[in-house]
Design a protein around this motif. Sequence first.
Motif, PDB file in Angstrom:
ATOM      1  N   LEU A  12      -2.903   5.475  33.621  1.00 37.46           N
ATOM      2  CA  LEU A  12      -3.206   5.590  32.196  1.00 37.46           C
ATOM      3  C   LEU A  12      -2.002   5.170  31.359  1.00 37.46           C
ATOM      4  O   LEU A  12      -2.153   4.501  30.328  1.00 37.46           O
ATOM      5  CB  LEU A  12      -3.608   7.027  31.866  1.00 37.46           C
ATOM      6  N   THR A  13      -0.803   5.549  31.791  1.00 34.24           N
ATOM      7  CA  THR A  13       0.415   5.151  31.073  1.00 34.24           C
ATOM      8  C   THR A  13       0.561   3.640  31.039  1.00 34.24           C
ATOM      9  O   THR A  13       0.865   3.054  29.989  1.00 34.24           O
ATOM     10  CB  THR A  13       1.648   5.788  31.737  1.00 34.24           C
ATOM     11  N   HIS A  14       0.333   2.988  32.161  1.00 30.81           N
ATOM     12  CA  HIS A  14       0.428   1.530  32.203  1.00 30.81           C
ATOM     13  C   HIS A  14      -0.673   0.877  31.373  1.00 30.81           C
ATOM     14  O   HIS A  14      -0.438  -0.172  30.744  1.00 30.81           O
ATOM     15  CB  HIS A  14       0.370   1.038  33.647  1.00 30.81           C
ATOM     16  N   LEU A  70      -7.534  -3.971  24.962  1.00 35.65           N
ATOM     17  CA  LEU A  70      -7.811  -2.929  25.961  1.00 35.65           C
ATOM     18  C   LEU A  70      -8.408  -3.539  27.225  1.00 35.65           C
ATOM     19  O   LEU A  70      -8.042  -3.163  28.349  1.00 35.65           O
ATOM     20  CB  LEU A  70      -8.766  -1.895  25.369  1.00 35.65           C
ATOM     21  N   LEU A  71      -9.305  -4.489  27.057  1.00 36.12           N
ATOM     22  CA  LEU A  71      -9.898  -5.166  28.206  1.00 36.12           C
ATOM     23  C   LEU A  71      -8.844  -5.938  28.989  1.00 36.12           C
ATOM     24  O   LEU A  71      -8.806  -5.900  30.229  1.00 36.12           O
ATOM     25  CB  LEU A  71     -11.007  -6.099  27.743  1.00 36.12           C
ATOM     26  N   LEU A  72      -7.971  -6.630  28.283  1.00 35.18           N
ATOM     27  CA  LEU A  72      -6.931  -7.413  28.948  1.00 35.18           C
ATOM     28  C   LEU A  72      -5.902  -6.529  29.643  1.00 35.18           C
ATOM     29  O   LEU A  72      -5.243  -6.972  30.589  1.00 35.18           O
ATOM     30  CB  LEU A  72      -6.232  -8.307  27.917  1.00 35.18           C
ATOM     31  N   ALA A  73      -5.749  -5.298  29.176  1.00 36.78           N
ATOM     32  CA  ALA A  73      -4.780  -4.387  29.784  1.00 36.78           C
ATOM     33  C   ALA A  73      -5.318  -3.679  31.016  1.00 36.78           C
ATOM     34  O   ALA A  73      -4.537  -3.064  31.757  1.00 36.78           O
ATOM     35  CB  ALA A  73      -4.340  -3.342  28.751  1.00 36.78           C
ATOM     36  N   THR A  74      -6.617  -3.753  31.255  1.00 39.85           N
ATOM     37  CA  THR A  74      -7.214  -3.030  32.375  1.00 39.85           C
ATOM     38  C   THR A  74      -6.629  -3.426  33.735  1.00 39.85           C
ATOM     39  O   THR A  74      -6.367  -2.546  34.574  1.00 39.85           O
ATOM     40  CB  THR A  74      -8.743  -3.228  32.375  1.00 39.85           C
ATOM     41  N   ALA A 133      -6.257  -8.788  41.636  1.00 38.64           N
ATOM     42  CA  ALA A 133      -6.049  -8.011  40.408  1.00 38.64           C
ATOM     43  C   ALA A 133      -4.664  -8.274  39.826  1.00 38.64           C
ATOM     44  O   ALA A 133      -4.508  -8.392  38.604  1.00 38.64           O
ATOM     45  CB  ALA A 133      -6.234  -6.522  40.682  1.00 38.64           C
ATOM     46  N   TYR A 134      -3.655  -8.383  40.710  1.00 38.16           N
ATOM     47  CA  TYR A 134      -2.314  -8.642  40.187  1.00 38.16           C
ATOM     48  C   TYR A 134      -2.175 -10.065  39.671  1.00 38.16           C
ATOM     49  O   TYR A 134      -1.519 -10.302  38.654  1.00 38.16           O
ATOM     50  CB  TYR A 134      -1.244  -8.383  41.255  1.00 38.16           C
ATOM     51  N   LEU A 135      -2.786 -11.018  40.351  1.00 39.82           N
ATOM     52  CA  LEU A 135      -2.735 -12.396  39.861  1.00 39.82           C
ATOM     53  C   LEU A 135      -3.384 -12.512  38.485  1.00 39.82           C
ATOM     54  O   LEU A 135      -2.896 -13.244  37.618  1.00 39.82           O
ATOM     55  CB  LEU A 135      -3.428 -13.324  40.864  1.00 39.82           C
ATOM     56  N   LEU A 136      -4.483 -11.768  38.276  1.00 39.72           N
ATOM     57  CA  LEU A 136      -5.111 -11.758  36.956  1.00 39.72           C
ATOM     58  C   LEU A 136      -4.193 -11.130  35.922  1.00 39.72           C
ATOM     59  O   LEU A 136      -4.031 -11.660  34.812  1.00 39.72           O
ATOM     60  CB  LEU A 136      -6.440 -10.988  37.028  1.00 39.72           C
ATOM     61  N   HIS A 137      -3.572 -10.008  36.275  1.00 41.55           N
ATOM     62  CA  HIS A 137      -2.639  -9.351  35.354  1.00 41.55           C
ATOM     63  C   HIS A 137      -1.459 -10.260  35.015  1.00 41.55           C
ATOM     64  O   HIS A 137      -1.065 -10.379  33.851  1.00 41.55           O
ATOM     65  CB  HIS A 137      -2.131  -8.053  35.986  1.00 41.55           C
ATOM     66  N   LEU A 138      -0.908 -10.923  36.027  1.00 41.55           N
ATOM     67  CA  LEU A 138       0.213 -11.827  35.800  1.00 41.55           C
ATOM     68  C   LEU A 138      -0.195 -12.980  34.889  1.00 41.55           C
ATOM     69  O   LEU A 138       0.547 -13.340  33.959  1.00 41.55           O
ATOM     70  CB  LEU A 138       0.720 -12.367  37.134  1.00 41.55           C
TER      71      LEU A 138
END
Length: 289
Positions: free
Chosen positions: A112-114, A156-160, A185-190
Amino acid sequence: FSSLYNTTYSDDAYTNDTFLDYYDAAPCHNRFCPLFQRVAPPFLAATCATAALATGALLVALAKRPQAWRWPRSRALVAQLALGTALFAALLPALAAGAARGWHLGTGLCRLTHLLWHWSLFAQALLVASGSCGTAWARWDPRSRRLAVALWAAALLLATPAALVSGVELGTGCVRRSVDILAPAYLLHLALCLCLLLLLPAGLLLAALAVPRLRASWAAGAGLIWLFFLGLWGPYGAGLAGEFLLQAELLKPTCGSFEHFDLALGLSEGLGVLHCGLGPLALLLAWRC
């Protein structure tokens, strides 16, 4: 700053065969973690206090002289940026305590913090970008209200993905990445971080140079906030790209490269964290001038 807790390597990590094969020598030693544990808590506490005072002063200025906030620093845009920095700064005490004494709040609160951390950051990026390429925030009307809801929802969607890839390591470390570097998931976040922190500002700058209407908007001061934001978070975006290259072995890792990279990534994230205190001060200074 929680991502600094997830350093590129640790002392124990080099006892496995993979890293010994890389170096064919004695295990490397991480000198960054002890430095982080000493410096991070007071730095985060001081930044949080500065952000609270600066954001409070900004909100007072917004309330007392609303007519003084005109485009490109419109009242609606500035109020939302203040909300974003306040949300960002509100997370710093928990992260400071976690850095000093370990994270004992569980995986759910870590994620939740992240999520909130990246939500506030991405929302500010989208708000600043929208204010740099149009006059949508010149007045607070139904159109601008719909835009505000859309931007915060999109952020918010992009931070998921940031919440999905974070987690608790060794029981006491709330880390930015608890999955493999090549996990989808990490590649999407990056990719999202690089787009919002590097590619979007570069694209807006090129568009401002090419389109006269956007160039006039930037000349009036609309792009100054974005350049300020980019200057603080751009190096961190580049650091994430460098981390991926090292962890994915696209660059040959050495003890020296990992040691220097940990320090560079930590400093770049610390620079970005300063935005929650320096941002409101910069807006106040621009308003006074």
